[in-house]
Design an enzyme around this catalytic site. Structure first.
Site, PDB file in Angstrom:
ATOM      1  N   CYS A  91      49.004  -7.566  -3.466  1.00 53.07           N
ATOM      2  CA  CYS A  91      50.207  -8.316  -1.950  1.00 53.07           C
ATOM      3  C   CYS A  91      48.446  -7.167  -0.363  1.00 53.07           C
ATOM      4  O   CYS A  91      47.993  -6.952  -1.019  1.00 53.07           O
ATOM      5  CB  CYS A  91      50.849  -6.475  -2.125  1.00 53.07           C
TER       6      CYS A  91
ATOM      7  N   GLN B 235      54.292   2.429  17.689  1.00 46.08           N
ATOM      8  CA  GLN B 235      53.361   2.819  16.986  1.00 46.08           C
ATOM      9  C   GLN B 235      54.474   2.471  15.595  1.00 46.08           C
ATOM     10  O   GLN B 235      55.376   3.316  15.285  1.00 46.08           O
ATOM     11  CB  GLN B 235      52.708   4.215  17.626  1.00 46.08           C
TER      12      GLN B 235
ATOM     13  N   CYS C 146      43.169  -1.234  19.867  1.00 47.58           N
ATOM     14  CA  CYS C 146      43.808  -1.312  18.055  1.00 47.58           C
ATOM     15  C   CYS C 146      42.588  -2.475  17.798  1.00 47.58           C
ATOM     16  O   CYS C 146      42.648  -3.090  16.798  1.00 47.58           O
ATOM     17  CB  CYS C 146      45.163  -1.539  18.402  1.00 47.58           C
TER      18      CYS C 146
ATOM     19  N   ASN D 192      51.756  -8.730  34.677  1.00 45.62           N
ATOM     20  CA  ASN D 192      51.377  -9.719  33.831  1.00 45.62           C
ATOM     21  C   ASN D 192      49.580  -9.004  33.872  1.00 45.62           C
ATOM     22  O   ASN D 192      48.764  -9.334  35.298  1.00 45.62           O
ATOM     23  CB  ASN D 192      51.519 -11.452  34.129  1.00 45.62           C
TER      24      ASN D 192
ATOM     25  N   CYS E  36      47.936  -4.195   2.053  1.00 45.95           N
ATOM     26  CA  CYS E  36      47.099  -3.094   2.284  1.00 45.95           C
ATOM     27  C   CYS E  36      45.213  -3.646   1.436  1.00 45.95           C
ATOM     28  O   CYS E  36      45.211  -4.830   0.703  1.00 45.95           O
ATOM     29  CB  CYS E  36      47.501  -1.595   0.774  1.00 45.95           C
TER      30      CYS E  36
END
Length: 466
Positions: free
Chosen positions: A73, A264, A393, A342, A76
């Site tokens: 998968c 989040q 991020c 924007n 992770c």
């Protein structure tokens, strides 16, 4: 050919890094400090990709993955590495990126923010595929580096209540009229509800609706439907329109949202992150504060509880409208203002037009906030925020924007650290604090930036004329 390698470090895809004959090897499944035998699976001129055949000397940080699907998968990448070691690798990646991209070193490294290691993922996008060779319908994440859907029967980063739905969802989709035309289910958990958004490419039949209602009644979930673009998303039952919300108890806030809104993934870490950001920003009662890329007001509303005024700016009017509604419900309407713009195309004149801010919070998507950083770097010493907290991020775009603010704008990178928003993955969430330096230093940095820009323009003109 089987090689014996000593693994030196780890990249953010959780591949071990080794060197042989001047070439870099990325080794799937290997950890730093391990001695392994590997089989090369792809060769490029400057690097190779290999997989572990045998671990001759395991790392002390190696742990047994909890999930039986780990390695297949793609949800992770780091379950075989102790959680504290995962965070240490992300912290090192953040520091390395600051240096390699921006030639910067934070004056202080913040302690990492930790939260739940398992069952933390309150938002997820599950793919649906009909695969007769694997017994029918599959529901889950994609396989690692593949477009195929993993044959998942459980998932330990999803909350247990959602993990338990994976097999029932397979059976439910199989019982519907066109299972091969239902490509996706989005999952969104609030503090009080589990919402599933079914993407369907053909109209649902009365029988399909009955199946969905029976599933909802049995498993305690709420269905939303999406036939086309995001604007078509709606609840199956009208009374569920306002069921989703998360809370920020420290500030007495309840934040409602729609299942396809950006929120989040990790609610516990989000609470800790908001708390840390506001402490680092050190908002005073008389301060006017900007929250850029404000979304639903995740930071704006908490800021409004502490300062004189909080101004949220976001590119989506739908989000700013809902943020305004949330502020009004909490009695913060007079202390908040929202603008739709924007932020990837702003300039210094726009920033000046918003008025003076004592503090600023920036929380952009992966693309970063380059235009904002450039505008900030052009503000005069007396018209700029004294302190800025940047939540990121993407370490690469954070370092790029930080370099602009520091080298061209006279800000100092006071501190930075990682936030373990996504345990067991290579995603790096981080937070950084900038402070404006004294007037002479700011003016000197701006003058040097202008001179460098002139020299570069002259060089390009000469090259074009040659």
């Amino acid at each position: 050919m089987v090689d014996v390698l000593n693994i030196e470090s780890l990249d953010l895809e959780a591949r071990g890094i080794a060197h042989r004959d001047g070439k870099v090897l990325f080794v799937e499944g290997a950890l730093p400090g391990e001695r392994v035998t590997v089989q090369t699976v792809r060769r490029k001129p400057s690097y190779e990709i290999a997989k572990v055949e045998e671990i001759l000397r395991p790392s002390s940080q190696r742990v047994a993955p909890r999930c039986p699907h780990f390695g297949v998968c793609g949800g992770c990448a780091m379950q075989h590495l102790a959680p504290a070691a995962q965070v240490a690798i992300k912290q090192r990646a953040l520091e390395d990126t600051f240096w390699h991209v921006g030639k910067l070193k934070p004056a202080r490294i913040l302690p990492p923010l930790y939260g739940p290691t398992w069952g933390y993922r309150y938002r997820a996008r599950l793919s649906v595929r009909v695969v007769p060779k694997k017994g029918g319908v599959l529901v889950g994440f994609h396989e690692r580096k593949s477009s195929y859907v993993a044959d998942m029967r459980e998932c330990h980063v999803l909350p247990p209540a959602v993990s338990r739905l994976l097999l029932p969802l397979r059976a439910m989709i199989a019982a519907m009229s066109a299972p091969d035309r239902m490509p996706q289910i989005e999952v969104a958990l609030g503090d009080e509800a589990i919402v599933l958004v079914l993407r369907h490419l053909l109209p649902l039949t009365d029988g399909d609706i009955a199946v969905l209602r029976a599933f909802a009644a049995e498993h305690g979930v709420q269905w939303w439907l999406q036939s086309k673009g995001p604007d078509t998303v709606h609840p199956l039952e009208r009374e569920h329109a306002d069921a989703l919300a998360y809370t920020l108890p420290e500030f007495g806030l309840r934040m409602p949202y729609r299942p396809t809104d950006f929120t989040q993934v990790n609610h516990a870490i989000n609470r800790a992150m908001v708390s840390r950001a506001l402490k680092l920003l050190d908002v005073q009662p008389q301060d006017r504060v900007a929250d850029l890329f404000c979304g639903l007001g995740n930071f704006t509303l908490p800021l409004a509880t502490q300062g004189r005024e909080a101004v949220g700016v976001e590119g989506s009017k739908a989000l700013t409208d809902r943020a305004h509604e949330a502020a009004a419900r909490h009695g913060l309407g007079e202390r908040t203002r929202f603008a739709t713009l924007n932020l990837f195309e702003v300039d210094v004149q726009w920033l000046r037009g918003l008025g003076y801010f004592d503090r600023m919070l920036i929380d952009p998507p992966r693309e970063g906030a380059q235009a904002v950083a450039q505008a900030l770097s052009l503000l005069a010493p007396g018209e700029r925020p004294r302190r800025i907290v940047y939540v990121s991020c993407n370490p690469g775009t954070l370092a790029r924007d930080a370099a602009i603010m520091v080298h061209e704008g006279g800000y100092a990178l006071r501190s930075a650290g990682v936030i373990n928003m996504f345990p067991h993955t290579g995603h790096v969430e981080s937070i950084a604090v900038f402070e404006s330096l004294d007037e002479a230093t700011v003016l000197q940095a701006q003058a040097q930036a202008r001179q460098k820009a002139r020299e570069e323009a002259e060089r390009l003109a000469e090259a074009a004329a040659a």
